[in-house]
Write a protein that holds these residues in place. Structure first.
Motif, PDB file in Angstrom:
ATOM      1  N   ARG A   5       0.834  -1.200   0.000  1.00 31.86           N
ATOM      2  CA  ARG A   5       0.000   0.000   0.000  1.00 31.86           C
ATOM      3  C   ARG A   5       0.871   1.253   0.000  1.00 31.86           C
ATOM      4  O   ARG A   5       0.568   2.239  -0.655  1.00 31.86           O
ATOM      5  CB  ARG A   5      -0.937  -0.005   1.221  1.00 31.86           C
ATOM      6  N   THR A   6       1.966   1.224   0.756  1.00 36.44           N
ATOM      7  CA  THR A   6       2.998   2.264   0.677  1.00 36.44           C
ATOM      8  C   THR A   6       4.230   1.653   0.030  1.00 36.44           C
ATOM      9  O   THR A   6       4.597   0.515   0.323  1.00 36.44           O
ATOM     10  CB  THR A   6       3.348   2.788   2.079  1.00 36.44           C
ATOM     11  N   ASN A   7       4.864   2.402  -0.866  1.00 32.76           N
ATOM     12  CA  ASN A   7       6.102   1.938  -1.478  1.00 32.76           C
ATOM     13  C   ASN A   7       7.228   2.183  -0.471  1.00 32.76           C
ATOM     14  O   ASN A   7       7.713   3.298  -0.324  1.00 32.76           O
ATOM     15  CB  ASN A   7       6.360   2.675  -2.791  1.00 32.76           C
ATOM     16  N   TYR A   8       7.650   1.128   0.215  1.00 33.32           N
ATOM     17  CA  TYR A   8       8.617   1.275   1.302  1.00 33.32           C
ATOM     18  C   TYR A   8       9.964   1.772   0.794  1.00 33.32           C
ATOM     19  O   TYR A   8      10.636   2.566   1.458  1.00 33.32           O
ATOM     20  CB  TYR A   8       8.797  -0.066   2.024  1.00 33.32           C
ATOM     21  N   ALA A   9      10.375   1.300  -0.383  1.00 29.87           N
ATOM     22  CA  ALA A   9      11.673   1.708  -0.919  1.00 29.87           C
ATOM     23  C   ALA A   9      11.681   3.196  -1.253  1.00 29.87           C
ATOM     24  O   ALA A   9      12.679   3.886  -1.018  1.00 29.87           O
ATOM     25  CB  ALA A   9      12.006   0.880  -2.152  1.00 29.87           C
ATOM     26  N   VAL A  10      10.581   3.706  -1.802  1.00 29.12           N
ATOM     27  CA  VAL A  10      10.496   5.138  -2.103  1.00 29.12           C
ATOM     28  C   VAL A  10      10.524   5.947  -0.814  1.00 29.12           C
ATOM     29  O   VAL A  10      11.191   6.983  -0.716  1.00 29.12           O
ATOM     30  CB  VAL A  10       9.219   5.445  -2.915  1.00 29.12           C
TER      31      VAL A  10
END
Length: 349
Positions: free
Chosen positions: A105-110
């Protein structure tokens, strides 16, 4: 709570970014303005240092009577300057467990990239002001503007071409007369003033509010807005940039080029500094201004190199590293003027 394998302090923090009933991402709160990196021209170099020449001695023109012999001269001398590029970095792992459990749901890497980049820039911006320039046993620090100003000597001593650009307020209020003096002595001009917010507010009070020590010089202080609509004060037609990175300092430190200017310590009296800055790129050898020099660490024009590691040995995680090689290059000693040991008091004429 179990460790999240890096970047996020623990799994509870990672979970905050993942539940379906929450808006993805993070609202920014740690916002700082007035950094030097975005205000200065850049100069990119290959290698570990940058070097340039400053004018030192020029020939002396002579008069000749009619019929007298004319003399040849060998007189020109130069000062060879160099700035070693220094390294700052940040690297954090990102546990693959997080995405596999909580989804995307959230792009952790970004999120990791954005937060790490901000942390690195905050260190760099602090260095561009308070970096000791290898003084006080800190060989890994770049030359911040305090260290550079300390090399120029103090008002009333040394070479008259530079000493008037480094003025001690003696733990007193900011004097507009000293600002005017620096304007006169920075013969290549000034592009902007850099102020801590508390002293910039005192300038506003000089123009707008009661409790003013003197109304003299009000015609020099003007108010308006910058291109983004933010409040902008100017002195002598030169914009005053409010900086979150110029903070309260210890008096009588970093004044002579042999010790570093230090941030305020507990129990000490808060003092502040302001700077007059002439910006200019070293790509032009005749430019006396200050530039942000960086190494060939990434693509052309990018001073932060980013490395992504898909797998880390012995961890179920990937990794992200961001590295910058940088320093300030003061083409001329006329690139900076400093007034220091200013107290939070009403500005005087």
């Amino acid at each position: 709570m179990a460790d999240a394998g890096g970047h996020f302090a623990n799994l509870a923090e990672a979970e905050k970014l993942s539940l379906q009933d929450r808006i993805p991402g993070v609202v920014e709160e740690d916002m700082r303005v007035g950094g030097l990196a975005a205000l200065l021209p850049t100069s990119q170099f290959v290698g570990t240092k940058t070097e340039w020449n400053r004018e030192k001695t020029i020939p002396t023109a002579l008069r000749a009577g009619r019929g007298t012999q004319m003399l040849w001269q060998d007189a020109s001398e130069y000062d060879l300057l160099e700035r070693q590029l220094k390294t700052s970095y940040i690297q954090t792992p990102l546990d693959k467990y997080v995405e596999s459990i909580y989804g995307t749901r959230t792009n952790y890497a970004v999120q990791q990239l954005q937060e790490d980049r901000k942390a690195l820039m905050q260190l760099i911006e602090s260095d561009l002001i308070y970096g000791s320039g290898q003084l006080a046993g800190s060989p890994d620090e770049p030359h911040g503007i305090h260290a550079l100003a300390g090399l120029y000597g103090e008002a009333g001593a040394g070479d008259m071409s530079t000493n008037a650009l480094n003025i001690d307020e003696g733990e007193g209020a900011l004097s507009l007369a000293n600002m005017r003096s620096i304007m006169d002595d920075m013969r290549a001009g000034i592009d902007f003033w850099l102020f801590p917010k508390v002293i910039a507010t005192r300038m506003d009070q000089m123009l707008q509010e009661g409790g003013i020590a003197s109304f003299a010089g009000m015609g020099q202080i003007t108010m308006g807005a910058d291109e983004t609509g933010r409040h902008l004060t100017s002195f002598g037609g030169i914009p005053i940039i409010r900086s979150d990175y110029l903070v309260a300092e210890n008096a009588n430190t970093g004044t002579d080029g042999t010790t570093a200017r230090t941030k305020l310590t507990a129990g000490a009296t808060a003092n502040y500094s302001i700077f007059a800055v002439k910006a200019g790129s070293l790509a032009n050898a005749n430019n006396p201004g200050l530039s942000f020099a960086f190494g060939n660490s990434g693509e052309q024009g990018r001073f932060i190199k980013t490395d992504v590691f898909d797998k880390l040995e012995n961890f179920n995680a990937g990794g992200l590293r961001q590295v910058a090689y940088y320093n300030l290059a003061d083409g001329s000693s006329l690139a900076l003027g400093r007034i220091y040991d200013i107290t939070n008091a009403a500005v005087t004429a």
